[in-house]
Design a protein around this motif. Structure first.
Motif, PDB file in Angstrom:
ATOM      1  N   ARG A 311       0.974  -1.278  -0.068  1.00 12.53           N
ATOM      2  CA  ARG A 311      -0.256  -0.366   0.074  1.00 12.53           C
ATOM      3  C   ARG A 311       1.243   1.152  -0.159  1.00 12.53           C
ATOM      4  O   ARG A 311       1.700   1.174   0.107  1.00 12.53           O
ATOM      5  N   GLN A 452      -6.632   3.959  -3.628  1.00  8.56           N
ATOM      6  CA  GLN A 452      -6.611   3.358  -2.353  1.00  8.56           C
ATOM      7  C   GLN A 452      -8.054   5.024  -2.188  1.00  8.56           C
ATOM      8  O   GLN A 452      -8.008   5.076  -0.754  1.00  8.56           O
ATOM      9  N   ARG A 457     -10.243   1.756  -0.946  1.00  9.58           N
ATOM     10  CA  ARG A 457     -10.094   1.092   0.732  1.00  9.58           C
ATOM     11  C   ARG A 457     -10.673   0.442   1.054  1.00  9.58           C
ATOM     12  O   ARG A 457     -11.813  -0.372   1.709  1.00  9.58           O
TER      13      ARG A 457
END
Length: 499
Positions: A311, A452, A457
């Motif tokens: 991430r 994201q 998310r």
């Protein structure tokens, strides 16, 4: 449209909320109001999560969030419970909203005066005043549509976006571009671009990786205003805690959770000192990665360690809390100190992680507005430098960087603090990891990149454990105190749908 969330299905259920940040506090209030029996467990000695307070030698610092933005979100939150913010704290609109020093000697104040700000933009670039109007008009439209139809409505699945209403609401919004290109479409002058982009720090991103949709933050900044709650952000925490107490929430501090066992209807949440809390449902406002990787066994995790490693994280921060003799009249309540070219700083956060050698940073002097945060004759000041998460963080590095920041403030903000400091404390990467279990010591969690944002998310509802839910900045709608308050509502609604 302001539709009250329907969460009555949790009435009579017992719920443990792990973590007392704004997401956890909000979720607890919504669930208790709906009739659930709510116990909130907080690892640390005080509630508030990253909105902790540091008090020493007569100084009181907000350790984390310090900007009160989007007052409509707070009003809507309290209104759900038949209350209002002014029952718990008073607000003062700041004037100036903030001050900017550029390192070439230039300085501007952004004011609570639309025409003055429009004239400021025109001074830097012919035609920029009208472009300022156009930009804010689009930002306002994006805010109104985005908040009502994408922020307050959780859309966790792709099919939630494939309907006529969503297409109608999103028509014309800047959904796919990046902020850098979007702002360049309105302003050529790099300083004007920076004035429209500095709020990206609050989203944990940079102009080159944050979706253009977040132009809505300029509406928040210029049209809605920047406020200070009397007593600081800690007073907002106190207000929500008081509301929760009135609703029946039980708060337990110094209760670090060590394991989550069981499933819906039969959870056991283990904490330090062999304490065990039984519940029908569990909500985690602790760091999402920490919850999955440390509190759950492998078979009950939604994501492998590789997911979290891959991430993009919002910055960590080097924070310097200072108690200073005398006044600091050169600084406003909120002050930004920016290099004229800040690309290098963002590169040292996201592309080539290293300690910034020419940092952009933020200074907060709440004693300019509130004389209760420092002893008489002194100023309360903290400096925040965004830095890459996961950096080496040693006492030697902190001392060296502290000197760099103090020297930079003297050189570029006209304020020499070196012989006036009577209290000093630092907070950095290791502290975010230790105090908040933050992955890689990020100050904010997952950045708002195109990959994201929204349904990309992690979800509020666990796909691996029935009855386990998540709230806070890693879920939707994302980073920031207002977003975490809304996350609490969305999490409570998700519980109600499956309770």
């Amino acid at each position: 449209m302001d539709v009250a969330p329907d969460i009555d299905a949790v009435a009579g259920e017992s719920v443990v909320v792990i973590g007392g940040g704004f997401g956890g506090l909000s979720t607890a209030c919504y669930l208790a109001d709906a009739g659930a029996d709510v116990t909130l467990l907080e690892k640390n000695e005080q509630l508030g999560g990253r909105a902790s307070r540091l008090e020493s030698d007569g100084f009181r610092f907000d350790m984390g969030p310090s900007w009160y933005l989007m007052p409509d979100v707070f009003e809507r939150f309290f209104d759900h419970f038949g209350r209002s913010p002014d029952e718990f704290y008073e607000l003062e609109r700041l004037d100036p909203h903030y001050r900017v020093f550029w390192k070439d000697g230039d300085r501007v104040d952004v004011l609570p005066d639309h025409e003055a700000n429009k004239a400021l933009f025109e001074e830097y670039e012919p035609g920029a005043g009208e472009a300022f109007e156009d930009y804010l008009e689009e930002a306002e439209r994006t805010y109104e549509i985005g908040m009502e139809h994408f922020v307050y409505e959780d859309r966790p699945r792709l099919r939630d976006y494939v309907d006529r209403d969503v297409l109608r609401y999103s028509w014309g919004l800047s959904l796919l571009g990046k902020m850098q290109g979007h702002v360049e479409g309105y302003f050529d002058h790099p300083k004007l671009q920076q004035l429209m982009q500095y709020t990206l720090v609050f989203l944990g991103g940079s102009p080159t990786n944050t979706p253009a949709l977040y132009n809505l933050m300029s509406h928040v900044d210029y049209n809605m205003g920047v406020y200070y709650p009397e007593g600081g952000i800690g007073a907002v925490v106190d207000g929500i805690v008081e509301l929760g107490e009135d609703l029946g929430v039980e708060y337990v501090t110094d209760a670090e959770v060590t394991a989550i066992e069981g499933r819906q209807g039969g959870f056991a949440v283990d904490a330090v000192d062999d304490d065990r809390y039984l519940a029908d449902l569990v909500v985690s406002d602790a760091d999402y990665a920490h919850t999955e990787q440390e509190l759950l066994p492998p078979r009950k995790r939604q994501y492998a360690a590789e997911y979290w490693e891959s991430r993009t994280y919002a910055p960590s921060a080097f924070l310097l809390y200072l108690g200073v003799e005398g006044d600091v009249p050169e600084l406003a309540h909120h002050t930004l100190v920016l290099p004229t070219a800040w690309d290098r700083h963002f590169e040292q956060i996201f592309d080539d992680p290293s300690w910034p050698d020419d940092p952009a940073y933020y200074l907060c002097v709440p004693s300019e507005t509130d004389d209760t945060v420092a002893p008489e004759g002194h100023s309360n000041l903290f400096a925040l430098v965004p830095v890459a998460p996961g950096l080496d963080d040693t006492p030697e590095i902190r001392e060296e960087y502290r000197d760099l920041v103090i020297d930079d403030i003297a050189e570029n903000a006209g304020t020499d603090l070196r012989d006036r400091i009577v209290f000093e404390e630092t907070f950095c990467v290791n502290d975010f990891a230790d105090r908040y279990n933050s992955y890689r010591g990020s100050a904010l969690g997952l950045a708002h990149t195109l990959r994201q944002t929204s349904l990309l998310r992690p979800p509020h509802r666990s796909d691996a454990v029935d009855g386990l839910y998540f709230t806070g900045s890693t879920t939707t709608p994302g980073i920031g105190v207002p977003m975490c308050l809304i996350s609490g509502q969305l999490t409570a609604e998700a519980l109600s749908k499956t309770a």
